[in-house]
Each structure stands twice: as C-alpha cells, then as structure tokens.
Design a protein around this motif. Structure first.
Motif, PDB file in Angstrom:
ATOM      1  N   LEU A 136     -48.793  11.294 -19.493  1.00  0.00           N
ATOM      2  CA  LEU A 136     -49.775  12.532 -19.411  1.00  0.00           C
ATOM      3  C   LEU A 136     -50.647  12.257 -20.517  1.00  0.00           C
ATOM      4  CD1 LEU A 136     -48.519  13.965 -22.186  1.00  0.00           C
ATOM      5  CD2 LEU A 136     -46.764  14.910 -20.490  1.00  0.00           C
ATOM      6  N   ILE A 137     -51.847  13.166 -20.785  1.00  0.00           N
ATOM      7  CA  ILE A 137     -52.510  13.252 -21.735  1.00  0.00           C
ATOM      8  C   ILE A 137     -52.003  14.304 -23.015  1.00  0.00           C
ATOM      9  CG2 ILE A 137     -55.148  13.637 -22.499  1.00  0.00           C
ATOM     10  CD1 ILE A 137     -55.778  12.733 -19.984  1.00  0.00           C
ATOM     11  N   GLY A 138     -51.781  13.781 -24.125  1.00  0.00           N
ATOM     12  CA  GLY A 138     -50.927  14.456 -25.055  1.00  0.00           C
ATOM     13  C   GLY A 138     -51.895  14.881 -26.377  1.00  0.00           C
ATOM     14  N   SER A 139     -51.581  16.196 -26.673  1.00  0.00           N
ATOM     15  CA  SER A 139     -52.504  16.553 -27.916  1.00  0.00           C
ATOM     16  C   SER A 139     -51.406  17.122 -29.036  1.00  0.00           C
ATOM     17  CB  SER A 139     -53.298  17.662 -27.455  1.00  0.00           C
ATOM     18  OG  SER A 139     -52.727  18.732 -27.014  1.00  0.00           O
ATOM     19  N   LEU A 140     -50.063  16.899 -29.039  1.00  0.00           N
ATOM     20  CA  LEU A 140     -49.207  17.441 -30.003  1.00  0.00           C
ATOM     21  C   LEU A 140     -49.200  16.683 -31.060  1.00  0.00           C
ATOM     22  CD1 LEU A 140     -46.115  17.883 -27.722  1.00  0.00           C
ATOM     23  CD2 LEU A 140     -48.037  19.655 -28.104  1.00  0.00           C
ATOM     24  N   SER A 141     -48.793  17.254 -32.353  1.00  0.00           N
ATOM     25  CA  SER A 141     -48.718  16.832 -33.519  1.00  0.00           C
ATOM     26  C   SER A 141     -48.022  15.195 -33.816  1.00  0.00           C
ATOM     27  CB  SER A 141     -48.243  17.463 -34.664  1.00  0.00           C
ATOM     28  OG  SER A 141     -46.981  17.779 -34.274  1.00  0.00           O
ATOM     29  N   ASN A 142     -47.214  15.172 -32.633  1.00  0.00           N
ATOM     30  CA  ASN A 142     -46.383  13.831 -32.739  1.00  0.00           C
ATOM     31  C   ASN A 142     -47.238  12.799 -32.071  1.00  0.00           C
ATOM     32  OD1 ASN A 142     -44.195  14.415 -34.283  1.00  0.00           O
ATOM     33  ND2 ASN A 142     -43.151  15.438 -32.294  1.00  0.00           N
ATOM     34  N   ASP A 143     -48.173  13.031 -31.183  1.00  0.00           N
ATOM     35  CA  ASP A 143     -49.032  12.177 -30.408  1.00  0.00           C
ATOM     36  C   ASP A 143     -49.708  11.419 -31.347  1.00  0.00           C
ATOM     37  OD1 ASP A 143     -48.497  12.321 -27.544  1.00  0.00           O
ATOM     38  OD2 ASP A 143     -49.085  14.702 -27.887  1.00  0.00           O
TER      39      ASP A 143
END
Length: 472
Positions: free
Chosen positions: A100-107
């Motif tokens: 997927l395309i992620g935008s979380l702080s862990n990405d």
C-alpha cells in the motif's frame, strides 16, 4: 514450487523455465544457476520471474510509454489497502500487491508518503521505458520496529508477460532510508518492479524510485534527475507546519508557516530542464498548502521595498510553460533585497546555467536564514503586517558533476561544491564569489544536513572546503 497470485491478469501461465543469466559482458551462465521458481505477477498476461543479471522495474501500458527518466516519490495517488490493485502515480500506473501507500509516522519516507510492502508483495510498473534504462535507484528502510527483510529488483522485457531478477538480493536492516543503485544499461523496452523475497510479515518501505535513461540520463547525456537525490535536509514532513514538505515535478521544498517563506528548496539542474519557454511572470498563491496555513499572495509584497525573490529560478525551468509556471508559486518566493536579487544572486544563477551548458549537471539546495534585511525602503524584519519574515541572508549550495548517472556514487573528495551566503541588503558586492563559504558553515547556520546520502568520509571532506575556482 511457490507461486504468487496476480489478481488482474487475463490468464495465468505457470511453468518452470530454464533460462540464462547474462553478466555485464553477456557471458551465459549454466541452466542450473539460472533455474528459479516461477512467480506470477499481477498486471501481466503471464509471468515467470527468472534470474537476469540486469536490473530495473516497470509494468507496461502501451498508451503510457516513456522515453525519459523519472523519480517516483509516491506523493500522488492513494492506496490504503494491501489488496492487489492498480494506482495512478506521477510517473504512470503501478500495480501494488500485498502493498500500500503509507503515511503513518512509522513509514520511512521522503515527504509525506512511501510504499509499504509485506510478506512477498511487490510494486511493479504498468508501463514501459520504451528506450530502455541506464540506472535504477531505490530508497528502502524497515517499517516501524519490524525485523529485517530482503527484496529483489525485477524487470520485464515483454510488456509484463515474464519477469526477471536483476542484480543481487538487497537486505533491508535499517530504519533509515538507504539508497541502492542498479546500473542496468538496458537498451530494450523495459519495465521494473520491487519484489519482497523474505522477512514474512515484516514490512519494508520503498520510496523515491529513480530511473534514468540513455535518452534522458545516460552517461554524458543531460537528464532530469531527482530533485532530492542527496537527502531531505531538515527531515521535512507533514506534521510540522514550520517544516512542511512540498514536492513538485520541478523542485521540492520545506515550507515555514511562521515565516511565510520556504526554509529551503532543492532541485536538479541540467540542460534537460531548460528550453525555449518564456518567463510567465505569473506569481500565484499556493493552494496546495493546508487551508489553515498562511498562503502568501503577490500583493503581500507590493510596496514592501523587497523583490519577490525566487529560490528555484524561473530560468532553471524553461523546458515547458507549465514547468516555468511552477516556479511562480509563492512557496518558492521570499523577500529579497533588490541589489541581492538582481545583481549577486542573479549572477550566481547565470553562472550555474553556464556550468550546465559546459556539460555539467548540478544538485542545488538553497534557502533563507535569520531575519531582518534592507530593501529599497530601508531595514525591515517582516512585511505584510508580520506575516512574512524578511531573511537576513540567502544561501545556496551547488554540487557540480559532469553529466552522467549514479550521481551519489560518483561524488568523491575532489567533486566541486560551491556554497554561498549572501546578505539580504542593498549596496552589497555585485560579485557572488565574494560570498563563498563552506557547506559546514551553512549547516551550522541552518541546522540542516545537506548531503546526508553521501558517505561520511567524502561528505566531511567536501563540506569543510571553500570553493576557490577562479570566476571570470
């Protein structure tokens, strides 16, 4: 024998194949060395991943062939599920499965987004590089606190019907985005992809996939390379309004909402970025900023005594009308003393364009520092009732390389780097060379890490030096 299901294929062909892998001198290896398990890749008519000693990813759509290189930043398009699906990105259509395309702080990411792959998932292009490719660079890191994983670069030379391994297995063991570059020197139509081969449910982030081509990036040929090749100087993202990341095809920047100006702008410059498009002089508000941010307009500078000073110059982006217009967003502008903007700063910009006409390509990072400058109306710390900070100085760092590929690995301790810090005042010297300084001095002034992707040994040597090449 292991198969990976592809969900968008018209039909599947499963077969164990024996092929040959070519080394750089095109010598054949044995069938036993070449034998691998076939892997079914979505978006293909049929797909066997085989071993091939030449690297790169791209999935093909005949309507979207490309002949020039690009950097896919994953900043456009949206995919929030791991289920296999196509997604339209800035470079074209890609297919992501178990990804997927992620935008979380862990990405781990440059900017706001990156791809995130788990299990034995993959991200493949659904379009060809119709003139081949010269190199493929991929940034990779572990997601969050996940364990280590491995992945392979894969390539297809038959519109996605069959896939081949390219180069060696890459091990992802760090939470810092590291760059691996594959020198593919491929002349056939090709598409590339990233395929996760081990690590189970551990996830990896893949960002800034950069592909150069012989027609737009071959050795000795001017190319449009990534505008963020050497790193994100301030680790800009979307969580801090005073270090807010914006990416356009023509430059990337960190915006400071409190100052109403960019902190820095980063761009690549070669003759591939220049052409015959005229200066549009179309200063405009940047509505891509969040709605609660201050969005400067050209009228905010009216009567201030300061010029609307470009950071990435208009004349550095003349290969198309749209590219030139991109430089007129007010997020690329800061209040600049006329004698700075029109004399020393303009002279340095012209010098940079002389360098590219001589066969060089430049990686440039430029920005502002401090507050308070002297314009036509005298000294001022702000304009527009305090909304826009007047910088104390404008700085610029320029890394100079002969046109080529694999720029990070070509940088050595003898590579030329120009750094300047020019006071934002009237009556200053018209010669930009009198303001030369070291990259270390700029980093001490700003707190940024300007060349984080260069090895520490080379970086230390380059950044301590003050350029002394004679200027005519």
């Amino acid at each position: 024998m292991k198969f990976i299901k592809l969900k968008t294929v018209v039909f599947y062909v499963f077969s164990l194949v024996f092929i040959y892998s070519c080394s750089n001198n095109n010598e054949l290896i044995t069938e036993e060395e070449a034998r691998v398990n076939p892997i079914s890749i979505q978006g293909s008519i049929s797909s066997d991943v085989r071993h091939y000693d030449n690297q790169g990813p791209h999935d093909h759509n005949h309507s979207t062939e490309r002949s020039t290189g690009f950097t896919e930043t994953f900043e456009t398009g949206s995919k929030s599920s791991y289920a296999g699906a196509s997604v339209n990105l800035s470079s074209g259509s890609w297919y992501l499965d178990d990804a997927l395309i992620g935008s979380l702080s862990n990405d781990r990411k440059f900017g706001s987004y990156s791809s995130r792959i788990r299990n034995t998932g993959y991200a493949i292009m659904q379009f060809n590089m119709d003139n081949g490719a010269t190199s493929v660079s991929v940034r990779h890191a572990k997601y969050g606190s996940d364990g280590s994983s491995s992945w392979r670069l894969i390539a297809s030379f038959d519109n996605g019907a069959s896939w081949y391994y390219v180069g060696e297995t890459v091990n992802t063991t760090s939470t810092t985005l590291n760059t691996v570059t594959f020198e593919v020197n491929e002349t056939r139509a090709v598409r590339y992809g990233v395929y996760k081969t081990s690590g189970g449910s551990n996830r990896i982030n893949i960002d800034n996939i950069e592909i150069t081509t012989s027609s737009g990036g071959g050795s000795g040929t001017a190319a449009q390379d990534s505008n963020l090749t050497f790193g994100n100087p301030s680790d800009a993202g979307t969580s801090n309004s005073n270090n807010y990341f914006l990416s356009r095809d023509d430059y990337t920047l960190s915006y400071n909402n409190s100052r109403g100006t960019p902190n820095w702008v980063s761009w690549h410059l070669s003759t591939a970025w220049t052409g015959d498009s005229p200066r549009c002089n179309c200063f405009r508000q940047d509505t891509s900023l969040p709605s609660n941010f201050f969005r400067a307009t050209t009228s905010d500078y009216t009567g201030s005594g300061f010029d609307r000073g470009h950071i990435c110059p208009s004349a550095d982006r003349t290969y198309s009308d749209a590219a030139n217009a991109n430089t007129f967003f007010m997020t690329n502008i800061a209040p600049q003393a006329p004698d700075n903007n029109q004399r020393s700063w303009a002279s340095l910009e012209n010098y940079c364009r002389e360098l590219i006409r001589e066969g060089n390509e430049l990686h440039i990072i430029s920005g502002v520092a401090g507050s308070g400058g002297t314009g036509r109306n005298g000294f001022s710390s702000t304009i527009d009732n305090g909304n826009i900070t007047v910088p104390d100085s404008f700085w610029k760092v320029i890394l100079v390389l002969p046109n080529g590929t694999n720029d990070i690995n070509r940088v050595s301790t003898s590579t030329r780097v120009i750094a300047v810090n020019i006071p934002n005042d009237q009556g200053i010297s018209t010669s930009w060379s009198s303001f030369r300084t070291s990259v270390d001095a700029i980093e001490n002034l700003t707190g940024y890490d300007l060349f984080e992707n260069i090895s520490n040994t080379v970086e230390a040597a380059l950044e301590s030096r003050v350029d002394d090449v004679p200027i005519n």
